[in-house]
Scaffold this motif. Sequence first.
Motif, PDB file in Angstrom:
ATOM      1  N   MET A   1       0.851  -1.186   0.000  1.00 26.19           N
ATOM      2  CA  MET A   1       0.000   0.000   0.000  1.00 26.19           C
ATOM      3  C   MET A   1       0.894   1.247   0.000  1.00 26.19           C
ATOM      4  N   THR A   2       0.422   2.277  -0.632  1.00 30.17           N
ATOM      5  CA  THR A   2       1.128   3.554  -0.665  1.00 30.17           C
ATOM      6  C   THR A   2       1.310   4.061   0.765  1.00 30.17           C
ATOM      7  N   ASP A   3       2.471   4.586   1.062  1.00 28.66           N
ATOM      8  CA  ASP A   3       2.839   5.006   2.413  1.00 28.66           C
ATOM      9  C   ASP A   3       1.917   6.108   2.937  1.00 28.66           C
ATOM     10  N   TYR A   4       1.122   5.745   3.945  1.00 29.58           N
ATOM     11  CA  TYR A   4       0.149   6.663   4.532  1.00 29.58           C
ATOM     12  C   TYR A   4       0.823   7.905   5.109  1.00 29.58           C
ATOM     13  N   ASP A  48       6.405   5.883  -5.247  1.00 26.14           N
ATOM     14  CA  ASP A  48       6.937   6.865  -6.199  1.00 26.14           C
ATOM     15  C   ASP A  48       6.359   8.231  -5.805  1.00 26.14           C
ATOM     16  N   SER A  49       7.156   9.275  -5.925  1.00 27.55           N
ATOM     17  CA  SER A  49       6.700  10.605  -5.502  1.00 27.55           C
ATOM     18  C   SER A  49       5.441  11.041  -6.247  1.00 27.55           C
ATOM     19  N   ARG A  50       5.284  10.605  -7.496  1.00 28.30           N
ATOM     20  CA  ARG A  50       4.070  10.958  -8.259  1.00 28.30           C
ATOM     21  C   ARG A  50       2.842  10.278  -7.675  1.00 28.30           C
ATOM     22  N   VAL A  51       3.008   9.051  -7.215  1.00 27.44           N
ATOM     23  CA  VAL A  51       1.894   8.305  -6.613  1.00 27.44           C
ATOM     24  C   VAL A  51       1.519   8.922  -5.265  1.00 27.44           C
ATOM     25  N   ILE A  52       2.518   9.280  -4.481  1.00 30.61           N
ATOM     26  CA  ILE A  52       2.270   9.951  -3.193  1.00 30.61           C
ATOM     27  C   ILE A  52       1.490  11.239  -3.434  1.00 30.61           C
ATOM     28  N   HIS A  53       1.956  12.020  -4.410  1.00 29.34           N
ATOM     29  CA  HIS A  53       1.302  13.291  -4.736  1.00 29.34           C
ATOM     30  C   HIS A  53      -0.134  13.056  -5.207  1.00 29.34           C
ATOM     31  N   LEU A  54      -0.341  12.045  -6.040  1.00 32.32           N
ATOM     32  CA  LEU A  54      -1.688  11.721  -6.513  1.00 32.32           C
ATOM     33  C   LEU A  54      -2.613  11.377  -5.355  1.00 32.32           C
ATOM     34  N   ALA A  55      -2.152  10.522  -4.459  1.00 36.01           N
ATOM     35  CA  ALA A  55      -2.987  10.139  -3.308  1.00 36.01           C
ATOM     36  C   ALA A  55      -3.298  11.343  -2.424  1.00 36.01           C
ATOM     37  N   ALA A  56      -2.323  12.229  -2.250  1.00 32.93           N
ATOM     38  CA  ALA A  56      -2.546  13.436  -1.444  1.00 32.93           C
ATOM     39  C   ALA A  56      -3.538  14.368  -2.134  1.00 32.93           C
ATOM     40  N   CYS A  57      -3.398  14.555  -3.441  1.00 23.77           N
ATOM     41  CA  CYS A  57      -4.316  15.425  -4.195  1.00 23.77           C
ATOM     42  C   CYS A  57      -5.737  14.874  -4.174  1.00 23.77           C
ATOM     43  N   LYS A  58      -5.843  13.561  -4.357  1.00 26.38           N
ATOM     44  CA  LYS A  58      -7.170  12.938  -4.333  1.00 26.38           C
ATOM     45  C   LYS A  58      -7.793  13.069  -2.936  1.00 26.38           C
ATOM     46  N   LEU A 106       1.929   4.595 -14.878  1.00 23.51           N
ATOM     47  CA  LEU A 106       2.144   3.685 -13.758  1.00 23.51           C
ATOM     48  C   LEU A 106       0.947   2.781 -13.495  1.00 23.51           C
ATOM     49  N   PHE A 107      -0.184   3.073 -14.119  1.00 22.75           N
ATOM     50  CA  PHE A 107      -1.407   2.309 -13.877  1.00 22.75           C
ATOM     51  C   PHE A 107      -1.533   1.110 -14.800  1.00 22.75           C
ATOM     52  N   LYS A 108      -2.283   0.126 -14.311  1.00 22.34           N
ATOM     53  CA  LYS A 108      -2.631  -1.025 -15.144  1.00 22.34           C
ATOM     54  C   LYS A 108      -3.489  -0.528 -16.301  1.00 22.34           C
ATOM     55  N   GLU A 109      -3.456  -1.243 -17.371  1.00 16.13           N
ATOM     56  CA  GLU A 109      -4.310  -0.864 -18.505  1.00 16.13           C
ATOM     57  C   GLU A 109      -5.758  -1.165 -18.132  1.00 16.13           C
ATOM     58  N   GLU A 110      -6.635  -0.278 -18.549  1.00 18.73           N
ATOM     59  CA  GLU A 110      -8.051  -0.493 -18.281  1.00 18.73           C
ATOM     60  C   GLU A 110      -8.584  -1.569 -19.208  1.00 18.73           C
ATOM     61  N   PRO A 111      -9.486  -2.424 -18.724  1.00 20.52           N
ATOM     62  CA  PRO A 111     -10.050  -3.463 -19.591  1.00 20.52           C
ATOM     63  C   PRO A 111     -10.836  -2.834 -20.733  1.00 20.52           C
ATOM     64  N   LYS A 112     -10.745  -3.464 -21.864  1.00 18.74           N
ATOM     65  CA  LYS A 112     -11.477  -2.943 -23.024  1.00 18.74           C
ATOM     66  C   LYS A 112     -12.956  -3.257 -22.863  1.00 18.74           C
ATOM     67  N   SER A 113     -13.739  -2.316 -23.278  1.00 11.34           N
ATOM     68  CA  SER A 113     -15.189  -2.439 -23.148  1.00 11.34           C
ATOM     69  C   SER A 113     -15.775  -2.987 -24.446  1.00 11.34           C
ATOM     70  N   ASP A 114     -16.824  -3.758 -24.315  1.00 13.65           N
ATOM     71  CA  ASP A 114     -17.538  -4.262 -25.485  1.00 13.65           C
ATOM     72  C   ASP A 114     -18.620  -3.309 -25.918  1.00 13.65           C
ATOM     73  N   ALA A 115     -18.717  -2.165 -25.252  1.00 11.65           N
ATOM     74  CA  ALA A 115     -19.769  -1.188 -25.541  1.00 11.65           C
ATOM     75  C   ALA A 115     -19.410  -0.389 -26.800  1.00 11.65           C
ATOM     76  N   PHE A 116     -20.438   0.196 -27.378  1.00 11.21           N
ATOM     77  CA  PHE A 116     -20.211   1.079 -28.522  1.00 11.21           C
ATOM     78  C   PHE A 116     -21.065   2.322 -28.343  1.00 11.21           C
ATOM     79  N   ALA A 117     -20.734   3.348 -29.103  1.00 12.81           N
ATOM     80  CA  ALA A 117     -21.493   4.597 -29.013  1.00 12.81           C
ATOM     81  C   ALA A 117     -21.600   5.191 -30.409  1.00 12.81           C
ATOM     82  N   PHE A 118     -22.759   5.815 -30.688  1.00  6.35           N
ATOM     83  CA  PHE A 118     -22.927   6.530 -31.947  1.00  6.35           C
ATOM     84  C   PHE A 118     -22.294   7.900 -31.807  1.00  6.35           C
TER      85      PHE A 118
END
Length: 121
Positions: A1-4, A48-58, A106-118
């Motif tokens: 886990m990211t360092d609290y 990673d400092s970017r991950v720490i910063h992201l968690a703090a910003c969120k 740094l993130f896992k790839e998001e699963p591809k969706s089977d959805a479509f949009a016009f």
Amino acid sequence: MTDYSAVTAELKILSALDDEELEQYKILVENICSSVSAQLKSDSVENDSRVIHLAACKSYYQILLLNQSENLTSFKAGDITYSMSSATVDCAKVLYEQALGDCLELFKEEPKSDAFAFKAV
């Protein structure tokens, strides 16, 4: 886990909250640390400092959203009007979005969706 403790140290800088005030948001910050860590490609970048910063910003953005209902945004009584801006929340959102963009690789790839949009009809 990211360092609290690293996230709360960064959060103190962003929010100007002291240790006592941050203690009431401990569960929220811990959950955000877990959530961010779970989305990472590798455990090796959890602190990673970017991950720490992201968690703090969120965390900062979530805290502002939680407290937004406590802040009066507009009030009118006869000829008297009082308004407050939501600029702080908007700025925190931008800061969070920028931090998120900095961490995309740094993130896992998001699963591809089977959805479509016009796009046009």
